[in-house]
Scaffold this active site. Sequence first.
Site, PDB file in Angstrom:
ATOM      1  N   PRO A  66      11.998   3.141  -9.067  1.00  0.00           N
ATOM      2  CA  PRO A  66      11.398   1.874  -8.632  1.00  0.00           C
ATOM      3  C   PRO A  66      11.428   1.791  -7.109  1.00  0.00           C
ATOM      4  CG  PRO A  66      13.556   1.507  -9.665  1.00  0.00           C
ATOM      5  CD  PRO A  66      13.216   2.947  -9.863  1.00  0.00           C
ATOM      6  N   HIS A  67      10.302   1.447  -6.513  1.00  0.00           N
ATOM      7  CA  HIS A  67      10.255   1.403  -5.048  1.00  0.00           C
ATOM      8  C   HIS A  67       9.260   0.347  -4.585  1.00  0.00           C
ATOM      9  CE1 HIS A  67       7.052   4.266  -6.208  1.00  0.00           C
ATOM     10  NE2 HIS A  67       6.392   3.711  -5.211  1.00  0.00           N
ATOM     11  N   ALA A  68       9.457  -0.100  -3.367  1.00  0.00           N
ATOM     12  CA  ALA A  68       8.527  -1.089  -2.801  1.00  0.00           C
ATOM     13  C   ALA A  68       8.663  -1.130  -1.297  1.00  0.00           C
ATOM     14  CB  ALA A  68       8.830  -2.474  -3.377  1.00  0.00           C
TER      15      ALA A  68
ATOM     16  N   GLU B  60      -1.525   3.825  -3.882  1.00  0.00           N
ATOM     17  CA  GLU B  60      -0.392   3.916  -2.947  1.00  0.00           C
ATOM     18  C   GLU B  60      -0.582   5.082  -1.984  1.00  0.00           C
ATOM     19  OE1 GLU B  60       2.824   3.972  -5.905  1.00  0.00           O
ATOM     20  OE2 GLU B  60       3.890   2.630  -4.558  1.00  0.00           O
TER      21      GLU B  60
END
Lengths: 150, 163
Positions: A66-68, B60
Amino acid sequence: MALVDLVKPEIIKVPLDSKSKQAVIRELLQVLVDAEKLNDFDAAYDALLAREAKGSTGLEAGIAVPHAKTDTVSTLTLAIGIAPEGIDFRALDGNPSNLFFLMLAPPNQSGPHIEALSEIARITQSKTFCKMLLRAQSPEEVAELLTEED
Amino acid sequence: MEGPIRKILLYVDGTEEAITAAQYAVCLAKSTGADLHALYVINTRALNDLVKARIFLDSEEEEYHHDLESDAERYLKHVDKLSSRKGVTATLEKRSGTVHQEIKKYAEEIDADVLLIGELSHVRSRRDEFYHETERAMRLVHCSVLMVKDEERVWDLYDALPE
């Protein structure tokens, strides 16, 4: 910034207590709050959930990343969690996830963010190494495996 | 121009250490009269790897690629400012690809006499010896390599340089 520079026992939780996707994200964010690496828990949580809404970061073979990008941190920030029993993270292969690498990056540090994620992708390709991480009994042991100094 | 250093290649990666290396490169170029080339490499290899590993979505990849383009502009502009302030002209180059390979290629293209890099972290894992892009470039390039250390000393040297 290399992954080794981010890995410290205080950002690692072994084993995780959570049983669901949202809970594991919250648990790892709390690790960062306790380690004084994060102030705005809610904003970071929202940023991670927004990314998860576009597609799960639960990959194959028990790995979840999980990344942001978020301005709730001023530098690249990592939390690691290990769940030997596995947690349903809605992974691509449908299997439970065991190894969690949660990463938050400020918007102006895309370069280091990419390098660190890329390193995680590389090390988790080794099934043997992932098994060693899963067998680790303490944050110190995980940190030692990941930094593998000699 | 005579002497062992006629062309300096400075690798800029946006770290504080690379900025120190840039200041030292300006000092070296000014004192030797060598040409200064500054290179930033957009790590598209890492971006592609992240998409392949499914860590990144296609959207992304685009977003981060755009970020890296902006970083390249910003850091090269900073090197330009550092050098022109001291009357040194720097050739600025932006490339995309696998970082260590692009550094090697560009060093050969310009026939660099020396590659200048910022100080590497003291704490390194064995993994880094194989995968750290700057470490790999250091080993691959045909020319000598100078790792710039001691930020304060370099700052003083740069500061003392006539404009």
